[in-house]
Design a protein around this motif. Structure first.
Motif, short mmCIF file in Angstrom:
data_model
loop_
_atom_site.label_atom_id
_atom_site.label_comp_id
_atom_site.label_asym_id
_atom_site.label_seq_id
_atom_site.Cartn_x
_atom_site.Cartn_y
_atom_site.Cartn_z
N PHE A 1 42.27 41.45 27.70
CA PHE A 1 43.20 40.46 27.78
C PHE A 1 44.21 41.66 28.83
N TYR A 2 44.91 41.33 30.50
CA TYR A 2 45.36 42.17 30.50
C TYR A 2 46.62 42.32 31.51
N ASP A 3 47.39 43.23 31.25
CA ASP A 3 48.68 42.57 31.92
C ASP A 3 48.01 43.39 33.72
N LEU A 4 47.42 43.77 34.44
CA LEU A 4 47.34 43.91 35.47
C LEU A 4 45.67 42.53 35.90
N ALA A 5 45.36 42.49 37.00
CA ALA A 5 44.58 41.64 37.61
C ALA A 5 42.95 42.64 38.56
N TYR A 6 42.15 42.56 37.64
CA TYR A 6 40.94 43.36 38.52
C TYR A 6 40.30 42.37 38.43
N HIS A 7 39.27 42.89 39.89
CA HIS A 7 38.04 42.16 40.41
C HIS A 7 38.71 41.46 41.58
N SER A 8 39.68 41.96 42.14
CA SER A 8 40.75 40.78 43.16
C SER A 8 40.44 39.58 43.01
N ALA A 9 41.50 39.56 41.40
CA ALA A 9 41.91 38.31 41.14
C ALA A 9 43.46 38.10 41.41
N ALA A 10 43.79 36.86 41.47
CA ALA A 10 45.19 37.08 42.42
C ALA A 10 46.00 37.90 41.39
N LYS A 11 47.53 38.46 41.92
CA LYS A 11 47.74 39.16 41.05
C LYS A 11 49.35 38.52 41.19
N GLU A 12 49.66 37.17 41.98
CA GLU A 12 51.10 36.40 41.99
C GLU A 12 51.71 35.86 40.14
N PRO A 13 50.60 35.78 39.56
CA PRO A 13 50.95 34.85 38.17
C PRO A 13 51.77 36.09 37.14
N LEU A 14 51.44 37.24 37.70
CA LEU A 14 51.52 38.24 36.52
C LEU A 14 52.92 38.89 37.03
N LYS A 15 53.63 38.30 38.42
CA LYS A 15 55.15 38.63 37.81
C LYS A 15 56.07 37.21 37.62
N CYS A 16 54.89 36.32 37.11
CA CYS A 16 55.44 34.64 36.54
C CYS A 16 55.03 33.99 35.01
N GLY A 17 55.28 35.96 34.43
CA GLY A 17 55.44 35.51 33.11
C GLY A 17 53.38 35.57 32.29
N TRP A 18 52.49 35.64 33.55
CA TRP A 18 51.48 35.03 32.56
C TRP A 18 50.80 36.97 32.87
N LYS A 19 49.84 36.86 32.06
CA LYS A 19 48.53 38.11 31.82
C LYS A 19 47.21 37.82 32.31
N TRP A 20 46.54 38.11 32.42
CA TRP A 20 45.17 37.96 33.14
C TRP A 20 44.27 38.07 32.46
N TYR A 21 42.62 37.12 31.75
CA TYR A 21 42.64 37.22 31.48
C TYR A 21 41.01 37.35 31.72
N CYS A 22 40.21 38.30 31.37
CA CYS A 22 39.05 38.68 32.15
C CYS A 22 37.79 37.46 31.92
N VAL A 23 37.38 36.86 32.86
CA VAL A 23 35.66 36.36 33.35
C VAL A 23 34.95 36.15 34.43
N TYR A 24 34.61 37.19 34.41
CA TYR A 24 34.00 37.87 35.84
C TYR A 24 32.63 36.93 36.20
N VAL A 25 32.50 36.37 36.82
CA VAL A 25 31.70 36.07 37.50
C VAL A 25 30.56 36.90 38.13
N GLN A 26 29.66 37.00 38.00
CA GLN A 26 28.77 38.18 38.49
C GLN A 26 28.16 37.23 39.92
N ASP A 27 27.89 38.24 40.97
CA ASP A 27 27.21 38.02 41.97
C ASP A 27 26.45 37.14 41.91
N LYS A 28 25.76 35.68 42.85
CA LYS A 28 25.22 35.16 42.55
C LYS A 28 24.51 34.21 41.50
N ALA A 29 25.13 34.29 39.89
CA ALA A 29 24.85 33.82 39.42
C ALA A 29 26.12 31.77 39.09
#
Length: 222
Positions: A160-188
Motif C-alpha cells: 500500500f503506497y503513496d506512490l504508484a508503480y508499474h506505470s499505474a495512474a498517478k492522478e488519484p494520488l493527488k485526490c486523497g487516494w493511495k495505491w495498492y499493488c495488484v500487478y498482473v504479469q505479462d500474458k497472464a
C-alpha cells in the motif's frame, strides 16, 4: 540539429517542426517512441501531429513504446461498452446495495463507496471506498492495482503506497487516494475476444480482478 540518443541529427528547417518529420529524421524503429527531455527529469512524448520548437541543445530520446499505463486518453466505443456492461453486472450482483460512482462519459474509473474489507483489516476499518482506474486499452490489459482512501494510512499486508508503480495512474494520488499493488504479469491476463457484448464473460474481466483484490487483501504475505 537536435541531439537524439546522444547523436546530432539534422532536422528540417524551420525550427518549428512537425512531430512526423522528427520521427522520420530519427529513423525510429517499430514499437519505439520519441520523447523530448525537459528540465527536472520531465519528458514530453513527440506526436505526429504536434509542432515542436527545436534548437541545437534539444535532447530527444528513443525509448520503448508501452501500452500499459495509458490512462485518461480517448477510449474506443467497444472498450466503453464492455466497461459499462461489467460495472453494471457487478453493481447488480456483487454491490447491489451500493450506489456505485462511475465515469459514464469516458468510462475511465469507478468507485465502490463501501467496500467490505476482510477480517485482518478490521482493526483499521471494516469498509472503505475503493477506486478502479481502467487502462485506455481495457479489456486487453487489466487495471494496474487499485486505490483506497489515503486516510486508511497503512495495510496489514504491505503493498500500500503513496506512490504508484508499474506505470499505474498517478492522478488519484493527488485526490486523497493511495495505491495498492495488484500487478498482473505479462500474458497472464486473458480476456475473451469480443464479438457480442456478453462475450467478455468467457474470459478474464472485472469479476476476475475483484477476485484478485479479495485475495491480496486477505493475504498474509508481505
Amino acid at each position: 540539429m537536435a541531439i537524439i540518443n546522444g547523436k546530432r541529427v539534422s532536422i528540417p528547417t524551420p525550427r518549428e517542426v512537425e512531430g512526423s518529420k522528427i520521427k522520420k529524421a530519427s529513423n525510429i524503429s517499430p514499437n519505439r517512441r520519441l520523447v523530448i527531455e525537459k528540465e527536472e527529469n520531465s519528458f514530453e512524448t513527440i506526436k505526429d501531429e504536434g509542432i515542436y520548437k527545436l534548437d541545437d541543445f534539444t535532447k530527444i530520446s528513443n525509448i520503448p513504446d508501452r501500452t500499459k499505463g495509458n490512462f485518461f486518453e480517448i477510449r474506443s466505443n467497444l472498450s466503453k461498452e464492455i466497461i459499462k456492461s461489467q460495472v453494471i453486472d457487478l453493481g447488480t450482483k456483487l454491490f447491489r446495495n451500493q450506489d456505485l460512482k462511475f465515469d459514464e462519459i469516458n468510462c475511465d474509473w469507478f468507485i465502490v463507496p463501501n467496500y467490505r474489507l476482510p477480517k485482518n483489516w478490521h482493526h483499521l476499518a471494516k469498509e472503505t471506498p475503493l477506486l478502479i482506474v481502467f487502462p485506455t486499452d481495457y479489456p486487453n490489459n487489466p487495471p494496474i492495482g487499485f486505490y483506497l482512501k489515503a486516510d486508511l494510512k497503512i495495510s496489514p499486508n504491505g503493498h500500500f503506497y503513496d506512490l504508484a508503480y508499474h506505470s499505474a495512474a498517478k492522478e488519484p494520488l493527488k485526490c486523497g487516494w493511495k495505491w495498492y499493488c495488484v500487478y498482473v504479469q505479462d500474458k497472464a491476463w486473458q480476456p475473451h475476444f469480443v464479438r457480442g457484448i456478453n462475450d467478455w464473460k468467457k474470459g478474464d474481466n472485472l469479476w476476475t480482478y475483484f477476485q484478485l483484490i479479495t485475495e491480496v487483501l486477505e493475504s498474509t504475505d508481505h
